[in-house]
Design a protein around this motif. Structure first.
Motif: not given
Length: 287
Positions: A11-26, A35-36, A54-64
């Motif tokens: 789940y996490f890798i899909a979100v990290a790859d897509e940087l978008h929850f909707g596309r990752a869920a699909e 998924l969220s 944030d409103r601009r989207g999703v990004s990885l933190t250092g831990a991510g």
């Protein structure tokens, strides 16, 4: 808690790859809300923020970023364990326990060496069955890491041997492979600069990880397509000298004066304890 489930990593890798929850869920074939929630629960369990939202989207933190790298390796290791365990149990069902090794090789390279290795190993007492699996440029690393292959013939400096055990088998120079009727084919030697900008004969572009390097050359998917495009005068390429074995009459191979030497290694996962693999490596070392 110090454990992670493979489901959570996927789940996490899909979100990290897509940087978008909707596309990752699909991509995962699930609805977005669960998924969220799963990612939020993972962050709470680990006690760190993996994704900035944030409103601009999703990004990885250092831990991510760390979990993405480590999580990929963990999933690859799990997949590899399943594949190799099934092979060890027999390819034809639970009752068949014949040893079998999958050997990944770069398509079109080092035919002579491969023939010698397979013939010499087959003559060894108790030799395992060897399945030769041709692969694209630089795919041997991925195939070893995810368990599709047990052992590989790899080229440096193009392949990375990091994390693998290996034995160097041979070193050779590189050649430019071009149409036999092209004026450059008559040269005894060429330089990298001379072949890098030939307007009527651009270098072929190989795919890696689904992308192609920039340039005017044609996108090449396999060796047969490459050979035909060279014969038609549409492109050229650079290969180790052992590639001469697959050249057509319409091809020419000209040595490159300043290209780095290429070393061929037999490589395998550092943790492997396979007796069949050890026997193959011993045979390769003798050659």
């Amino acid at each position: 808690m110090d454990t992670l489930e493979t489901r959570e990593l996927r789940y996490f890798i899909a979100v990290a790859d897509e940087l978008h929850f909707g596309r990752a869920a699909e991509r995962l074939g699930i609805a977005q809300p669960p998924l969220s929630r799963a990612i939020q629960q993972l962050e709470r369990r680990l006690g760190v923020t993996l994704l900035d939202r944030d409103r601009r989207g999703v990004s990885l933190t250092g831990a991510g970023e760390v979990l993405l790298q480590e999580g990929r390796a963990a999933l690859d290791a799990t997949t590899a364990a399943v594949r190799r365990t099934r092979r060890a149990g027999g390819a034809d069902g639970p009752g068949d326990h014949r040893d079998r090794l999958v050997l990944a090789v770069k398509a079109g390279a080092f035919h002579e060496l491969l023939d010698k290795l397979l013939d010499a190993y087959a003559a060894e007492p108790g030799a395992a069955e060897i399945e030769v699996l041709p692969s694209g440029t630089c795919e041997q690393e991925e195939m070893l890491r995810d368990g599709r292959a047990d052992v590989a013939l790899m080229h440096t400096p193009f392949n990375s041997l990091a994390g693998f055990e290996s034995v160097e088998l041979m070193t050779e120079r590189q050649v430019a492979i071009l149409p036999a009727r092209h004026p450059l084919a008559a040269r005894e030697m060429l330089s990298l600069a001379e072949i890098s900008d030939v307007p009527d004969l651009p270098l072929a572009r190989w795919a890696r990880h689904g992308t192609y390097p920039p340039g005017p050359g044609p996108e090449v998917h396999d060796q047969t397509q490459l050979a035909q495009l060279i014969a038609l005068g549409r492109t050229m390429t650079v290969f180790p000298e052992s590639a001469r074995t697959w050249l057509w009459d319409e091809h020419a191979a000209v040595p490159l004066s300043d290209a780095p030497l290429v070393s061929t290694h037999i490589a395998w996962p550092a943790h492997s304890r396979s007796r069949a693999l050890a026997g193959l490596v011993r045979t390769a070392s003798r050659l």
